[in-house]
Design a protein around this motif. Sequence first.
Motif, mmCIF file in Angstrom:
data_model
loop_
_atom_site.group_PDB
_atom_site.id
_atom_site.type_symbol
_atom_site.label_atom_id
_atom_site.label_comp_id
_atom_site.label_asym_id
_atom_site.label_seq_id
_atom_site.Cartn_x
_atom_site.Cartn_y
_atom_site.Cartn_z
ATOM 1 N N PHE A 26 0.838 -1.201 0.000
ATOM 2 C CA PHE A 26 0.000 0.000 0.000
ATOM 3 C C PHE A 26 0.877 1.257 0.000
ATOM 4 O O PHE A 26 0.665 2.182 -0.781
ATOM 5 C CB PHE A 26 -0.917 -0.023 1.235
ATOM 6 C CG PHE A 26 -1.713 1.227 1.446
ATOM 7 C CD1 PHE A 26 -2.891 1.448 0.745
ATOM 8 C CD2 PHE A 26 -1.308 2.186 2.367
ATOM 9 C CE1 PHE A 26 -3.639 2.592 0.946
ATOM 10 C CE2 PHE A 26 -2.049 3.334 2.575
ATOM 11 C CZ PHE A 26 -3.217 3.532 1.863
ATOM 12 N N ILE A 27 1.866 1.270 0.862
ATOM 13 C CA ILE A 27 2.749 2.438 0.979
ATOM 14 C C ILE A 27 3.614 2.582 -0.278
ATOM 15 O O ILE A 27 3.761 3.674 -0.818
ATOM 16 C CB ILE A 27 3.618 2.334 2.249
ATOM 17 C CG1 ILE A 27 2.726 2.404 3.502
ATOM 18 C CG2 ILE A 27 4.669 3.443 2.281
ATOM 19 C CD1 ILE A 27 3.434 2.022 4.793
ATOM 20 N N GLU A 38 9.811 2.563 3.738
ATOM 21 C CA GLU A 38 10.141 1.755 4.917
ATOM 22 C C GLU A 38 10.040 2.589 6.192
ATOM 23 O O GLU A 38 9.563 2.098 7.221
ATOM 24 C CB GLU A 38 11.535 1.146 4.766
ATOM 25 C CG GLU A 38 11.862 0.092 5.787
ATOM 26 C CD GLU A 38 10.963 -1.138 5.733
ATOM 27 O OE1 GLU A 38 10.740 -1.741 6.809
ATOM 28 O OE2 GLU A 38 10.468 -1.512 4.658
ATOM 29 N N ASP A 39 10.464 3.845 6.132
ATOM 30 C CA ASP A 39 10.332 4.734 7.293
ATOM 31 C C ASP A 39 8.868 4.899 7.687
ATOM 32 O O ASP A 39 8.523 4.868 8.877
ATOM 33 C CB ASP A 39 10.919 6.119 6.987
ATOM 34 C CG ASP A 39 12.436 6.135 6.946
ATOM 35 O OD1 ASP A 39 13.052 5.142 7.383
ATOM 36 O OD2 ASP A 39 12.994 7.138 6.473
ATOM 37 N N ILE A 40 8.016 5.079 6.698
ATOM 38 C CA ILE A 40 6.589 5.234 6.975
ATOM 39 C C ILE A 40 6.038 3.957 7.594
ATOM 40 O O ILE A 40 5.286 4.001 8.573
ATOM 41 C CB ILE A 40 5.819 5.621 5.695
ATOM 42 C CG1 ILE A 40 6.211 7.028 5.262
ATOM 43 C CG2 ILE A 40 4.308 5.508 5.907
ATOM 44 C CD1 ILE A 40 5.677 7.438 3.902
ATOM 45 N N LEU A 41 6.420 2.817 7.045
ATOM 46 C CA LEU A 41 5.972 1.527 7.585
ATOM 47 C C LEU A 41 6.372 1.398 9.054
ATOM 48 O O LEU A 41 5.561 1.006 9.900
ATOM 49 C CB LEU A 41 6.549 0.375 6.760
ATOM 50 C CG LEU A 41 6.136 -1.034 7.172
ATOM 51 C CD1 LEU A 41 4.642 -1.234 6.964
ATOM 52 C CD2 LEU A 41 6.932 -2.057 6.378
ATOM 53 N N GLY A 62 -6.616 -3.736 11.171
ATOM 54 C CA GLY A 62 -6.161 -3.608 9.782
ATOM 55 C C GLY A 62 -6.550 -2.276 9.178
ATOM 56 O O GLY A 62 -5.722 -1.570 8.596
ATOM 57 N N ALA A 63 -7.808 -1.895 9.312
ATOM 58 C CA ALA A 63 -8.275 -0.612 8.777
ATOM 59 C C ALA A 63 -7.561 0.546 9.474
ATOM 60 O O ALA A 63 -7.190 1.532 8.833
ATOM 61 C CB ALA A 63 -9.788 -0.487 8.957
ATOM 62 N N TRP A 64 -7.345 0.407 10.769
ATOM 63 C CA TRP A 64 -6.651 1.450 11.534
ATOM 64 C C TRP A 64 -5.232 1.644 11.001
ATOM 65 O O TRP A 64 -4.780 2.773 10.812
ATOM 66 C CB TRP A 64 -6.630 1.059 13.018
ATOM 67 C CG TRP A 64 -6.017 2.080 13.911
ATOM 68 C CD1 TRP A 64 -6.632 3.113 14.524
ATOM 69 C CD2 TRP A 64 -4.633 2.161 14.312
ATOM 70 N NE1 TRP A 64 -5.739 3.838 15.274
ATOM 71 C CE2 TRP A 64 -4.498 3.271 15.162
ATOM 72 C CE3 TRP A 64 -3.503 1.399 14.037
ATOM 73 C CZ2 TRP A 64 -3.284 3.633 15.729
ATOM 74 C CZ3 TRP A 64 -2.295 1.762 14.599
ATOM 75 C CH2 TRP A 64 -2.186 2.866 15.439
ATOM 76 N N LEU A 65 -4.527 0.539 10.729
ATOM 77 C CA LEU A 65 -3.154 0.619 10.214
ATOM 78 C C LEU A 65 -3.108 1.341 8.869
ATOM 79 O O LEU A 65 -2.232 2.182 8.637
ATOM 80 C CB LEU A 65 -2.548 -0.785 10.076
ATOM 81 C CG LEU A 65 -2.171 -1.479 11.375
ATOM 82 C CD1 LEU A 65 -1.851 -2.947 11.108
ATOM 83 C CD2 LEU A 65 -0.990 -0.794 12.032
ATOM 84 N N PHE A 66 -4.043 1.023 7.980
ATOM 85 C CA PHE A 66 -4.047 1.659 6.668
ATOM 86 C C PHE A 66 -4.400 3.140 6.777
ATOM 87 O O PHE A 66 -3.866 3.965 6.047
ATOM 88 C CB PHE A 66 -5.010 0.931 5.714
ATOM 89 C CG PHE A 66 -4.407 -0.322 5.159
ATOM 90 C CD1 PHE A 66 -3.692 -0.304 3.978
ATOM 91 C CD2 PHE A 66 -4.526 -1.522 5.841
ATOM 92 C CE1 PHE A 66 -3.115 -1.449 3.473
ATOM 93 C CE2 PHE A 66 -3.950 -2.682 5.353
ATOM 94 C CZ PHE A 66 -3.237 -2.653 4.164
ATOM 95 N N ARG A 67 -5.267 3.500 7.699
ATOM 96 C CA ARG A 67 -5.597 4.912 7.914
ATOM 97 C C ARG A 67 -4.377 5.667 8.438
ATOM 98 O O ARG A 67 -4.063 6.765 7.971
ATOM 99 C CB ARG A 67 -6.779 5.028 8.887
ATOM 100 C CG ARG A 67 -7.355 6.402 8.979
ATOM 101 C CD ARG A 67 -8.683 6.467 9.745
ATOM 102 N NE ARG A 67 -8.685 5.753 11.007
ATOM 103 C CZ ARG A 67 -9.332 4.596 11.231
ATOM 104 N NH1 ARG A 67 -10.029 4.028 10.271
ATOM 105 N NH2 ARG A 67 -9.281 4.021 12.417
ATOM 106 N N ASN A 71 -2.313 8.659 6.484
ATOM 107 C CA ASN A 71 -2.033 9.938 7.137
ATOM 108 C C ASN A 71 -0.541 10.250 7.155
ATOM 109 O O ASN A 71 -0.131 11.390 6.959
ATOM 110 C CB ASN A 71 -2.604 9.955 8.554
ATOM 111 C CG ASN A 71 -4.113 9.989 8.555
ATOM 112 O OD1 ASN A 71 -4.749 10.333 7.574
ATOM 113 N ND2 ASN A 71 -4.711 9.581 9.665
ATOM 114 N N ARG A 72 0.298 9.259 7.397
ATOM 115 C CA ARG A 72 1.755 9.469 7.398
ATOM 116 C C ARG A 72 2.236 9.857 6.005
ATOM 117 O O ARG A 72 3.116 10.710 5.856
ATOM 118 C CB ARG A 72 2.517 8.218 7.857
ATOM 119 C CG ARG A 72 2.399 7.842 9.302
ATOM 120 C CD ARG A 72 2.873 8.951 10.234
ATOM 121 N NE ARG A 72 2.052 8.961 11.414
ATOM 122 C CZ ARG A 72 1.016 9.768 11.636
ATOM 123 N NH1 ARG A 72 0.684 10.676 10.768
ATOM 124 N NH2 ARG A 72 0.324 9.693 12.741
#
Length: 187
Positions: A26-27, A38-41, A62-67, A71-72
Motif C-alpha cells: 500500500f505504501i 520503509e520509514d513510513i511503515l 487492519g483498517a486502523w493501520l491503513f488509515r 495519514n503518514r
Amino acid sequence: MEPTMAQNDKHITDTVLRERARLRNFIRTRVPDPSEAEDILQDVFFELVEACRLPEPIEQVGAWLFRVARNRIIDRFRKKKEQALPDASADAEEDDDGWLEQLLPDTDAGPEAAYARSMLLAELQDALEELPPEQREVFIAHELERRSFKELAAESGVSINTLLGRKRYAVLHLRARLQTLYDEFNL
C-alpha cells in the motif's frame, strides 16, 4: 480481564506479521522511494505499539493501520510541499503545472496564512480521496512527487496524453472542491 503484557506483545507481533506485506505494498504504491516507504511503515508500526499501550483497544486493527499509513504519507507530502519546489518548466506540455503551489498561501506570510494553508491541505486530502484512483495517482505523482509525464508513461505503459487528461480532470475537480474554502480565506 485485562490482557497481560505478554498477550499484548503477542497480539502486536501477530498483527505485524499478518499486515506487513499488504501495508508495505500500500505504501510503496504511493511512495516511490523505498527507504522513505520503509520509514513510513516503521512509523505506522510504532504507532500501533503506542496505541496498544492505551487502555482502549483498537477496533479493526487492519483498517486502523491503513488509515495511519495514509495519514503518514500525506504528512510527508505536506512537509515536502512546505519546502521550496524545483522549477518544473521541463513539463511544458501541461498548462496546470504548479497550480497547487500557486493556490496555497506562502508559509512566510504569517499565522493566518499558515492556518489557511493547513486548512486547504486538509481539504485537499479529503478531495483527493474523492477522485478515481487513476486520476489521484497521476495527480500525486506529478504535482506532489514532481515526476514527469514522460517518466510516468514509461513506468505505467499509459500514454502521455491519457495521463495529461487524467491530471486535467483531477485538477478541475480539486479546483472546484477547494474554491469555496479558498474564497473564505480571501487568498
